[in-house]
Write an enzyme that holds these catalytic residues in place. Sequence first.
Site, PDB file in Angstrom:
ATOM      1  N   ASP A  78      21.164  10.575 -31.478  1.00  0.00           N
ATOM      2  CA  ASP A  78      20.466  11.414 -30.487  1.00  0.00           C
ATOM      3  C   ASP A  78      20.210  12.778 -31.133  1.00  0.00           C
ATOM      4  OD1 ASP A  78      20.265  11.112 -27.134  1.00  0.00           O
ATOM      5  OD2 ASP A  78      20.038  13.156 -27.930  1.00  0.00           O
ATOM      6  N   HIS A 110       5.269  -4.037 -17.379  1.00  0.00           N
ATOM      7  CA  HIS A 110       6.391  -3.366 -16.721  1.00  0.00           C
ATOM      8  C   HIS A 110       5.799  -2.218 -15.927  1.00  0.00           C
ATOM      9  CE1 HIS A 110      10.491  -2.280 -16.041  1.00  0.00           C
ATOM     10  NE2 HIS A 110      10.445  -1.154 -16.710  1.00  0.00           N
ATOM     11  N   GLY A 118      21.377   8.744 -24.135  1.00  0.00           N
ATOM     12  CA  GLY A 118      21.347   9.077 -22.707  1.00  0.00           C
ATOM     13  C   GLY A 118      22.010   7.961 -21.921  1.00  0.00           C
ATOM     14  N   GLY A 150      18.904   7.255 -28.932  1.00  0.00           N
ATOM     15  CA  GLY A 150      18.936   7.792 -27.577  1.00  0.00           C
ATOM     16  C   GLY A 150      20.334   7.534 -27.034  1.00  0.00           C
ATOM     17  N   GLY A 199      20.850   4.413 -23.326  1.00  0.00           N
ATOM     18  CA  GLY A 199      21.359   4.143 -24.668  1.00  0.00           C
ATOM     19  C   GLY A 199      22.865   3.985 -24.702  1.00  0.00           C
ATOM     20  N   ARG A 209       5.520   5.337 -14.530  1.00  0.00           N
ATOM     21  CA  ARG A 209       5.950   5.238 -15.933  1.00  0.00           C
ATOM     22  C   ARG A 209       4.868   5.790 -16.860  1.00  0.00           C
ATOM     23  NH1 ARG A 209       7.645   0.274 -13.474  1.00  0.00           N
ATOM     24  NH2 ARG A 209       9.905   0.069 -13.460  1.00  0.00           N
ATOM     25  N   ASN A 266       9.824   4.141 -21.897  1.00  0.00           N
ATOM     26  CA  ASN A 266       8.637   3.928 -21.066  1.00  0.00           C
ATOM     27  C   ASN A 266       7.486   4.860 -21.419  1.00  0.00           C
ATOM     28  OD1 ASN A 266       9.035   1.807 -19.175  1.00  0.00           O
ATOM     29  ND2 ASN A 266      10.617   3.050 -18.151  1.00  0.00           N
ATOM     30  N   VAL A 290      12.638   0.127 -25.504  1.00  0.00           N
ATOM     31  CA  VAL A 290      13.043   0.279 -24.117  1.00  0.00           C
ATOM     32  C   VAL A 290      12.301   1.451 -23.460  1.00  0.00           C
ATOM     33  CG1 VAL A 290      15.009   1.304 -22.899  1.00  0.00           C
ATOM     34  CG2 VAL A 290      15.353  -0.761 -24.245  1.00  0.00           C
ATOM     35  N   ASN A 330       6.598  10.704 -24.487  1.00  0.00           N
ATOM     36  CA  ASN A 330       7.414   9.659 -25.103  1.00  0.00           C
ATOM     37  C   ASN A 330       6.742   9.054 -26.334  1.00  0.00           C
ATOM     38  OD1 ASN A 330       9.475  10.110 -23.351  1.00  0.00           O
ATOM     39  ND2 ASN A 330       9.257   8.222 -22.188  1.00  0.00           N
TER      40      ASN A 330
HETATM   41  P1  NAD Z   1      18.128   9.949 -20.572  1.00  0.00           P
HETATM   42  O1  NAD Z   1      17.381  11.199 -20.281  1.00  0.00           O
HETATM   43  O2  NAD Z   1      19.483   9.757 -19.969  1.00  0.00           O
HETATM   44  O3  NAD Z   1      18.319   9.790 -22.164  1.00  0.00           O
HETATM   45  C1  NAD Z   1      17.292   9.934 -23.076  1.00  0.00           C
HETATM   46  C2  NAD Z   1      17.918  10.419 -24.358  1.00  0.00           C
HETATM   47  O4  NAD Z   1      16.911  10.422 -25.381  1.00  0.00           O
HETATM   48  C3  NAD Z   1      18.475  11.868 -24.288  1.00  0.00           C
HETATM   49  O5  NAD Z   1      19.859  11.877 -24.617  1.00  0.00           O
HETATM   50  C4  NAD Z   1      17.620  12.630 -25.281  1.00  0.00           C
HETATM   51  O6  NAD Z   1      18.320  13.667 -25.940  1.00  0.00           O
HETATM   52  C5  NAD Z   1      17.238  11.519 -26.254  1.00  0.00           C
HETATM   53  N1  NAD Z   1      16.106  11.866 -27.113  1.00  0.00           N
HETATM   54  C6  NAD Z   1      14.969  12.534 -26.810  1.00  0.00           C
HETATM   55  N2  NAD Z   1      14.192  12.670 -27.905  1.00  0.00           N
HETATM   56  C7  NAD Z   1      14.855  12.072 -28.929  1.00  0.00           C
HETATM   57  C8  NAD Z   1      14.563  11.866 -30.292  1.00  0.00           C
HETATM   58  N3  NAD Z   1      13.425  12.310 -30.851  1.00  0.00           N
HETATM   59  N4  NAD Z   1      15.468  11.212 -31.056  1.00  0.00           N
HETATM   60  C9  NAD Z   1      16.625  10.761 -30.520  1.00  0.00           C
HETATM   61  N5  NAD Z   1      16.949  10.909 -29.226  1.00  0.00           N
HETATM   62  C10 NAD Z   1      16.072  11.555 -28.425  1.00  0.00           C
HETATM   63  O7  NAD Z   1      17.159   8.725 -20.178  1.00  0.00           O
HETATM   64  P2  NAD Z   1      17.590   7.170 -19.988  1.00  0.00           P
HETATM   65  O8  NAD Z   1      17.936   6.918 -18.564  1.00  0.00           O
HETATM   66  O9  NAD Z   1      18.560   6.842 -21.042  1.00  0.00           O
HETATM   67  O10 NAD Z   1      16.189   6.444 -20.250  1.00  0.00           O
HETATM   68  C11 NAD Z   1      15.667   6.369 -21.558  1.00  0.00           C
HETATM   69  C12 NAD Z   1      14.270   5.732 -21.548  1.00  0.00           C
HETATM   70  O11 NAD Z   1      14.377   4.370 -21.064  1.00  0.00           O
HETATM   71  C13 NAD Z   1      13.267   6.420 -20.607  1.00  0.00           C
HETATM   72  O12 NAD Z   1      11.993   6.492 -21.221  1.00  0.00           O
HETATM   73  C14 NAD Z   1      13.213   5.478 -19.405  1.00  0.00           C
HETATM   74  O13 NAD Z   1      11.995   5.587 -18.703  1.00  0.00           O
HETATM   75  C15 NAD Z   1      13.360   4.154 -20.105  1.00  0.00           C
HETATM   76  N6  NAD Z   1      13.750   3.025 -19.250  1.00  0.00           N
HETATM   77  C16 NAD Z   1      13.180   1.829 -19.537  1.00  0.00           C
HETATM   78  C17 NAD Z   1      13.490   0.719 -18.774  1.00  0.00           C
HETATM   79  C18 NAD Z   1      12.884  -0.609 -19.133  1.00  0.00           C
HETATM   80  O14 NAD Z   1      13.087  -1.566 -18.387  1.00  0.00           O
HETATM   81  N7  NAD Z   1      12.172  -0.746 -20.223  1.00  0.00           N
HETATM   82  C19 NAD Z   1      14.397   0.831 -17.703  1.00  0.00           C
HETATM   83  C20 NAD Z   1      14.980   2.072 -17.447  1.00  0.00           C
HETATM   84  C21 NAD Z   1      14.653   3.178 -18.231  1.00  0.00           C
END
Ligand code: NAD
Length: 310
Positions: free
Chosen positions: A32, A174, A9, A7, A12, A87, A119, A117, A94
Amino acid sequence: MKITVVGAGFYGSTTVQRIAEANYADEVVMVDIIEDKPQGLALDMMQSRSIEGFDTRIVGSNTYDATTGSDIAVITAGLPRKPGMSRMDLLEVNAKIVSDVTRNLVAQSPNAVIIVVSNPLDEMTALTATVSGFPKARVIGQAGMLDTARFKHFVAEKFGVSPSTVDAITLGSHGDTMVPVPSLVKVDGKPLTDVADQETIDWLVQKTRDGGAEVVGLLKTGSAYYAPSSAAAKMVEAVAKDTKADMPVCAWVTGEYGISDVYLGVSAQLGKGGVEKVTELPLSDAELEHLREAAEAVRTKQADVAQFAG
Ligand code: NAD
């Protein structure tokens, strides 16, 4: 030391940046599905090395070949929340992404420690453990580090002190059954329960529970990533350097607090084997009750998510 982050994004890519700038890993691979995105980000970060003074190599990829033999993998792939979403609204979409990512990771790095990480966190961690078939100690979720950092932030702001002088911890899930633990909070060495009335304590607990939603509401698109990536990077470092540091994480519990066989937010020692030991903390009767309720709530959802393991 080789670390993969899936990931590229917001979460990541900032995690990759934090790990690389800490300069202990030989290589960080960022994967990604979006063509050229991880390669472009990797090139950009590599060009910051002479300014920031680190030697870690950053590699971007759309496939898993480059991840072969990773010691640690972080799964951030998946959708983030939008304003008004919980979430849990992300579960189905997801779950498919995280299952697919896990299968690919495990095929290349059968001995890795995986930090999840994506959700909804507790459910995605349980799903990753099932799909990977790894020992539970080698699959850990990131949530408690972040929720605890938010709790410390709100306490520090309320009392006008540095967050470094605040002790605090959150346990549980969470999500709605997060368990901030007021009885263990200290402000400059003084128990929170001595320096704040119940109304203030309740306000701090609720601010912490809503910490993620408040950021989502302000950003309008996407969710938080600066504090979340700090949390994940700290966990990666503890595993990479085998520090045995105690930190709040989502870990498999086997009898601690009278709770068994569920992924739950607890305090645990992290080292090269992943979770080396779950540390039981002294809780008030009410806090223990809340933790047990959280365990039962996530247990049901973690069982439901097993259907996506395929
Ligand atoms: P984002 O949309 O910026 O990035 C997500 C990335 O995942 C994108 O670049 C997308 O292309 C990629 N992706 C999708 N499917 C994929 C696959 N099969 N293989 C590889 N890459 C793939 O989102 P973000 O802000 O980076 O958040 C990512 C995740 O983290 C979300 O699920 C968010 O809810 C979660 N999050 C968790 C916490 C925590 O405390 N655990 C905190 C914040 C965000």
